[in-house]
Motif scaffolding. Structure first.
Motif, PDB file in Angstrom:
ATOM      1  N   UNK A 188      36.853   7.496   2.799  1.00  0.00           N
ATOM      2  CA  UNK A 188      37.308   8.543   3.733  1.00  0.00           C
ATOM      3  C   UNK A 188      36.169   9.495   4.074  1.00  0.00           C
ATOM      4  N   UNK A 189      35.513   9.983   3.027  1.00  0.00           N
ATOM      5  CA  UNK A 189      34.429  10.948   3.264  1.00  0.00           C
ATOM      6  C   UNK A 189      33.306  10.282   4.066  1.00  0.00           C
ATOM      7  N   UNK A 190      32.996   9.028   3.739  1.00  0.00           N
ATOM      8  CA  UNK A 190      31.927   8.342   4.484  1.00  0.00           C
ATOM      9  C   UNK A 190      32.289   8.153   5.958  1.00  0.00           C
ATOM     10  N   UNK A 191      33.551   7.848   6.224  1.00  0.00           N
ATOM     11  CA  UNK A 191      33.996   7.725   7.628  1.00  0.00           C
ATOM     12  C   UNK A 191      33.813   9.060   8.355  1.00  0.00           C
ATOM     13  N   UNK A 192      34.174  10.127   7.667  1.00  0.00           N
ATOM     14  CA  UNK A 192      34.025  11.454   8.278  1.00  0.00           C
ATOM     15  C   UNK A 192      32.551  11.738   8.551  1.00  0.00           C
ATOM     16  N   UNK A 193      31.717  11.400   7.580  1.00  0.00           N
ATOM     17  CA  UNK A 193      30.276  11.634   7.766  1.00  0.00           C
ATOM     18  C   UNK A 193      29.760  10.850   8.970  1.00  0.00           C
ATOM     19  N   UNK A 194      30.236   9.600   9.101  1.00  0.00           N
ATOM     20  CA  UNK A 194      29.822   8.781  10.264  1.00  0.00           C
ATOM     21  C   UNK A 194      30.163   9.482  11.561  1.00  0.00           C
ATOM     22  N   UNK A 195      31.390  10.000  11.602  1.00  0.00           N
ATOM     23  CA  UNK A 195      31.823  10.664  12.832  1.00  0.00           C
ATOM     24  C   UNK A 195      31.024  11.934  13.088  1.00  0.00           C
ATOM     25  N   UNK A 196      30.736  12.666  12.017  1.00  0.00           N
ATOM     26  CA  UNK A 196      29.942  13.893  12.189  1.00  0.00           C
ATOM     27  C   UNK A 196      28.543  13.555  12.677  1.00  0.00           C
ATOM     28  N   UNK A 197      28.003  12.447  12.163  1.00  0.00           N
ATOM     29  CA  UNK A 197      26.665  12.011  12.602  1.00  0.00           C
ATOM     30  C   UNK A 197      26.672  11.688  14.090  1.00  0.00           C
ATOM     31  N   UNK A 198      27.714  10.924  14.498  1.00  0.00           N
ATOM     32  CA  UNK A 198      27.814  10.555  15.924  1.00  0.00           C
ATOM     33  C   UNK A 198      27.948  11.808  16.776  1.00  0.00           C
ATOM     34  N   UNK A 199      28.719  12.754  16.257  1.00  0.00           N
ATOM     35  CA  UNK A 199      28.929  13.988  17.005  1.00  0.00           C
ATOM     36  C   UNK A 199      27.609  14.741  17.170  1.00  0.00           C
ATOM     37  N   UNK A 200      26.805  14.732  16.093  1.00  0.00           N
ATOM     38  CA  UNK A 200      25.508  15.407  16.178  1.00  0.00           C
ATOM     39  C   UNK A 200      24.584  14.730  17.169  1.00  0.00           C
ATOM     40  N   UNK A 201      24.633  13.396  17.217  1.00  0.00           N
ATOM     41  CA  UNK A 201      23.794  12.661  18.176  1.00  0.00           C
ATOM     42  C   UNK A 201      24.221  13.027  19.587  1.00  0.00           C
ATOM     43  N   UNK A 202      25.559  13.086  19.800  1.00  0.00           N
ATOM     44  CA  UNK A 202      26.043  13.431  21.146  1.00  0.00           C
ATOM     45  C   UNK A 202      25.617  14.842  21.525  1.00  0.00           C
ATOM     46  N   UNK A 203      25.585  15.705  20.520  1.00  0.00           N
ATOM     47  CA  UNK A 203      25.245  17.106  20.791  1.00  0.00           C
ATOM     48  C   UNK A 203      23.828  17.222  21.350  1.00  0.00           C
ATOM     49  N   UNK A 204      22.945  16.330  20.933  1.00  0.00           N
ATOM     50  CA  UNK A 204      21.567  16.356  21.441  1.00  0.00           C
ATOM     51  C   UNK A 204      21.561  16.143  22.945  1.00  0.00           C
ATOM     52  N   UNK A 205      22.476  15.265  23.385  1.00  0.00           N
ATOM     53  CA  UNK A 205      22.492  14.947  24.819  1.00  0.00           C
ATOM     54  C   UNK A 205      23.385  15.891  25.616  1.00  0.00           C
ATOM     55  N   UNK A 206      24.325  16.532  24.949  1.00  0.00           N
ATOM     56  CA  UNK A 206      25.223  17.442  25.674  1.00  0.00           C
ATOM     57  C   UNK A 206      25.260  18.793  24.956  1.00  0.00           C
ATOM     58  N   UNK A 207      24.126  19.511  24.961  1.00  0.00           N
ATOM     59  CA  UNK A 207      24.082  20.724  24.152  1.00  0.00           C
ATOM     60  C   UNK A 207      25.080  21.789  24.580  1.00  0.00           C
ATOM     61  N   UNK A 208      25.357  21.890  25.877  1.00  0.00           N
ATOM     62  CA  UNK A 208      26.217  22.991  26.319  1.00  0.00           C
ATOM     63  C   UNK A 208      27.661  22.790  25.896  1.00  0.00           C
ATOM     64  N   UNK A 209      28.200  21.612  26.237  1.00  0.00           N
ATOM     65  CA  UNK A 209      29.609  21.372  25.944  1.00  0.00           C
ATOM     66  C   UNK A 209      29.878  21.382  24.441  1.00  0.00           C
ATOM     67  N   UNK A 210      29.027  20.633  23.717  1.00  0.00           N
ATOM     68  CA  UNK A 210      29.266  20.533  22.274  1.00  0.00           C
ATOM     69  C   UNK A 210      29.060  21.871  21.604  1.00  0.00           C
ATOM     70  N   UNK A 211      28.049  22.605  22.084  1.00  0.00           N
ATOM     71  CA  UNK A 211      27.782  23.923  21.511  1.00  0.00           C
ATOM     72  C   UNK A 211      28.989  24.811  21.672  1.00  0.00           C
ATOM     73  N   UNK A 212      29.573  24.735  22.888  1.00  0.00           N
ATOM     74  CA  UNK A 212      30.741  25.566  23.148  1.00  0.00           C
ATOM     75  C   UNK A 212      31.880  25.201  22.216  1.00  0.00           C
ATOM     76  N   UNK A 213      31.946  23.912  21.904  1.00  0.00           N
ATOM     77  CA  UNK A 213      33.056  23.447  21.067  1.00  0.00           C
ATOM     78  C   UNK A 213      32.968  23.993  19.646  1.00  0.00           C
ATOM     79  N   UNK A 214      31.741  24.034  19.129  1.00  0.00           N
ATOM     80  CA  UNK A 214      31.638  24.427  17.723  1.00  0.00           C
ATOM     81  C   UNK A 214      31.496  25.923  17.520  1.00  0.00           C
ATOM     82  N   UNK A 215      31.033  26.647  18.540  1.00  0.00           N
ATOM     83  CA  UNK A 215      30.732  28.048  18.277  1.00  0.00           C
ATOM     84  C   UNK A 215      31.857  28.950  18.752  1.00  0.00           C
ATOM     85  N   UNK A 216      33.088  28.537  18.517  1.00  0.00           N
ATOM     86  CA  UNK A 216      34.180  29.403  18.933  1.00  0.00           C
ATOM     87  C   UNK A 216      34.194  30.668  18.084  1.00  0.00           C
ATOM     88  N   UNK A 217      34.466  31.766  18.746  1.00  0.00           N
ATOM     89  CA  UNK A 217      34.427  33.026  18.025  1.00  0.00           C
ATOM     90  C   UNK A 217      35.813  33.346  17.487  1.00  0.00           C
TER      91      UNK A 217
END
Lengths: 508, 198
Positions: free
Chosen positions: B93-122
């Motif tokens: 389970x934890x490894x699957x989550x890590x995989x998804x987090x890794x993919x999410x980080x890779x996507x963030x490199x290409x879409x900094x604005x959208x992903x940034x907005x998603x994670x930095x909610x105030x």
């Protein structure tokens, strides 16, 4: 760095009860010596206390069913690529795929169709008519005709609302009972027409003739699937038209309240033809709302088959009663907000109150009946007239703890409720006169009543009134409303005074 | 009849028993496919919650949890009965989550604005959100390597030993990360201290 700082990490393990006996003894000794360390311990305990308040997810009762279905699908079709497949092998596969695509360009769409069929098959299992369990009454059917809403269960805490958006395209919503129009309109309709018992029986039989056929229009199953027949929109029009024609026949003088210009002979013929076509049409198309997607597909539901076996029907009803239509509160539905518009022709909005599905991009053949198009205007006009006739606006209800306002805007009920305990009297008094001045002078002001954040905001919309009333009538309505509010203000003051004396009274 | 009684008992898995898991897995290996469904039913909520707490995103929970059980299904034939099934399951389970987090980080490199907005909610005020949501928002700001052990400890009640096995790291590392997570969380929650206490 203080001499105790190196023990901070141990404190965290200490509150988790993860230290050995020796470590605990050493740390507890240090804690008695150091105020700084005790403060640190309190801070860590506070953080742990906060994190332990994080809520766990609600249970997902159908999760294992979905997993098993996914595994079965996986076994039957997919070829799995190993992570370690060398790049050259991938290259070979790519070439093969390109060749296959070149020779058979439809293969992907065929494959996609197969997958869709597999999912559709899963959600189409054990569908039952939910309206059996709802025990539809004549008032329910009347309400469906003129207020576009059908109860989804016997307790009537969830309703299906079907309607048309501003562009005239169909949509449906699943609403909680609090957001539906008031029921009881059928009795008001019958009394408005001054019908005797025999005449009422005739109207009952007209409505009753739709009872059975409506039941096959809304189906549910234990997989949280709701299947809606696109014919539902036309059945609503058919019931309206049938009722108006019979009303005209029974009491023409009263009937003109609803349809001033009447229905022409030509239109009656068109309607009769359209209804015959509707009742005899064999369309098997349904719109399926599932936790994964919204899609349309054929489904052969045989109501007649169920009718033959009465015992079986009773069993089915018990089964359906146990199914809760809970689409809007299911977290899995919320993701449809993001995904469905891309995947399907339906646009879905889900929040904590309403689940709405717009079918604006989807053309369903059964929805189009030329005979209905020509009388749409008259159906909608009659519907609005009947809504106005049967609902008084605004409606004010006093009860023990507070006051409740309802008004109906032809689509839904807007409720505003405040409780004496929380009522912001000052803000009400401050704004009250300004509001009436603006209404009387026809100043098109959208007025917000109270600036009390503890209360729901009630927006008094002058457009709403001016749409239905001339200026004099509106003034009269406003005068009545003002009287009601003044009375309410007095009520509140009396209650406050009584409360100070330690007594509670009920204001009638 | 005996099997039916057994299934009834398993329907309410208040206390997960090592032997029960092993006997179910043995049945599955012997060809009883229905045993797998029982296994899923017993552990699905724990897995879903680990995914939810690890990812801080309820939209992905069922998809990832489903992937976990599909992986378990594929590998269960080779389960060696050397450790608890749950240890193995939670590691997957934890490894699957890590995989998804890794993919999410890779996507963030290409879409900094959208992903940034998603994670930095105030934070919104506590009036608008319940405390659970406020704290969950704060937890979601922690890096995954601190967030995961903290959630496994404070919400799922894992021991440090279980966390180290699930994350495949030393117990000392677990201890240190949980402490650092709490320290970081305290800083994040500092501006909301009055509301949270009130």
């Amino acid at each position: 760095m203080s001499k105790y700082e190196k023990y901070s990490e141990l404190l965290s393990a200490y509150i988790d009860q993860e230290l050995s006996g020796g470590e605990v003894a050493e740390l507890e000794k240090l804690l008695t010596e150091s105020k700084e360390l005790r403060k640190k311990l309190d801070e860590l305990k506070e953080v742990k206390n906060l994190t332990s308040k994080i809520k766990r997810l609600p249970e997902s009762p159908y999760f294992e069913t979905k997993v098993i279905a996914e595994i079965e699908k996986d076994h039957s079709g997919f070829r799995k690529f190993k992570r370690w497949t060398p790049a050259f092998a991938l290259g070979v596969v790519t070439i093969v795929v390109m060749a296959v695509l070149y020779l058979n360009p439809n293969i992907i769409s065929n494959f996609w169709q197969e997958q869709k069929s597999a999912i559709a098959g899963f959600y189409k299992e054990n569908l039952h008519p939910v309206l059996y369990a709802a025990n539809l009454t004549n008032d329910d059917i009347f309400n469906f005709a003129f207020n576009n809403q059908l109860p989804l269960n016997e307790t009537r805490d969830k309703y299906l609302h079907v309607g048309y958006d501003d562009l005239g395209k169909e949509y449906f919503e699943i609403r909680p009972a609090i957001q539906i129009a008031e029921t009881g309109g059928y009795d008001k309709f019958v009394s408005a027409l001054n019908l005797n018992e025999k005449e009422k029986q005739l109207v009952d039989s007209v409505i009753g003739s739709y009872s059975e056929v409506l039941k096959s229009q809304v189906l549910v199953n234990d997989k949280n699937t709701l299947a809606i027949s696109p014919k539902l929109w036309n059945y609503r029009k058919a019931i309206v038209t049938d009722l108006l024609i019979v009303a005209e026949k029974l009491n023409k003088p009263e009937y003109v309240k609803f349809v001033p210009q009447g229905v022409s002979i030509d239109d009656k013929i068109k309607v009769a033809n359209a209804m015959n076509e509707l009742k005899s049409s064999q369309g098997k198309q349904y719109i399926f709302c599932t936790p994964d997607s919204v899609f349309s597909d054929e489904f052969d539901f045989k109501l007649a088959g169920l009718e033959k076996e009465k015992v079986e029907i009773e069993k089915e009803i018990e089964k359906v009663k146990s199914i809760k239509v809970n689409l809007n509160f299911d977290s899995s539905w919320k993701k449809l907000n993001e995904t469905s518009a891309i995947q399907t022709n339906f646009r879905i909005e889900v929040d904590s109150n309403i689940c709405r599905v717009d079918i604006s991009n989807f053309s369903i053949p059964e929805i189009h009946f030329p005979g209905f198009d020509s009388i749409n205007v008259f159906i909608e006009e009659a519907t609005k007239n009947i809504q106005l006739y049967t609902y008084e606006i605004p409606k004010i209800e006093h009860y023990e703890e507070g006051v409740k306002f309802d008004y109906y805007d032809g689509d839904s009920v807007h409720s505003f409720e405040f409780k004496y305990e929380h009522f912001n009297l000052d803000s009400a008094i401050e704004f009250e006169h300004k509001m009436f001045d603006s209404m009387m002078s026809n100043n098109r002001l959208m007025f917000k009543w109270f600036n009390d954040s503890a209360l729901s905001k009630y927006q008094f919309d002058v457009d709403y009134f001016s749409k239905y009333y001339d200026k004099e009538t509106m003034k009269e309505q406003m005068k009545q409303l003002k009287e009601q509010l003044n009375r309410m203000k007095v009520d509140i003051e009396i209650r406050k005074a009584e409360k100070e004396k330690g007594r509670i009274i009920i204001v009638k | 009849m005996e099997l039916n009684n057994k299934k009834e008992n398993l329907a309410q898995p208040q206390i997960l028993n090592l032997d029960d898991d092993f006997s179910i897995i043995k049945k599955f290996i012997d060809g009883d496919q229905s045993a797998f469904q029982i296994l899923v039913k017993r552990h699905k909520e724990k897995v879903r919650n680990i995914v939810y707490l690890t990812m801080s995103n309820s939209n992905l929970v069922d998809d990832i949890a489903q992937e976990v059980f599909i992986t378990v299904y594929r590998k269960l034939q080779s389960f060696r009965f050397e450790s608890q099934f749950t240890t193995w399951l939670y590691r997957i389970t934890v490894n699957k989550c890590k995989d998804h987090l890794r993919k999410k980080n890779v996507r963030r490199i290409f879409m900094p604005l959208q992903e940034g907005a998603e994670v930095s909610h105030s934070f919104n005020s506590v009036e608008e959100n319940d405390m659970s949501k406020v704290v969950m928002d704060a937890v979601s700001k922690l890096p995954a390597k601190l967030r995961i052990p903290l959630m496994l400890k404070d919400i799922e009640g894992f021991s440090y030993q279980e966390i180290s096995e699930s994350l495949e790291c030393e117990m000392g590392t677990v201890k240190s990360r949980i402490f650092r997570a709490r320290e970081r969380l305290k800083t994040i929650l500092k501006p909301l201290e009055k509301e949270l206490i009130a």
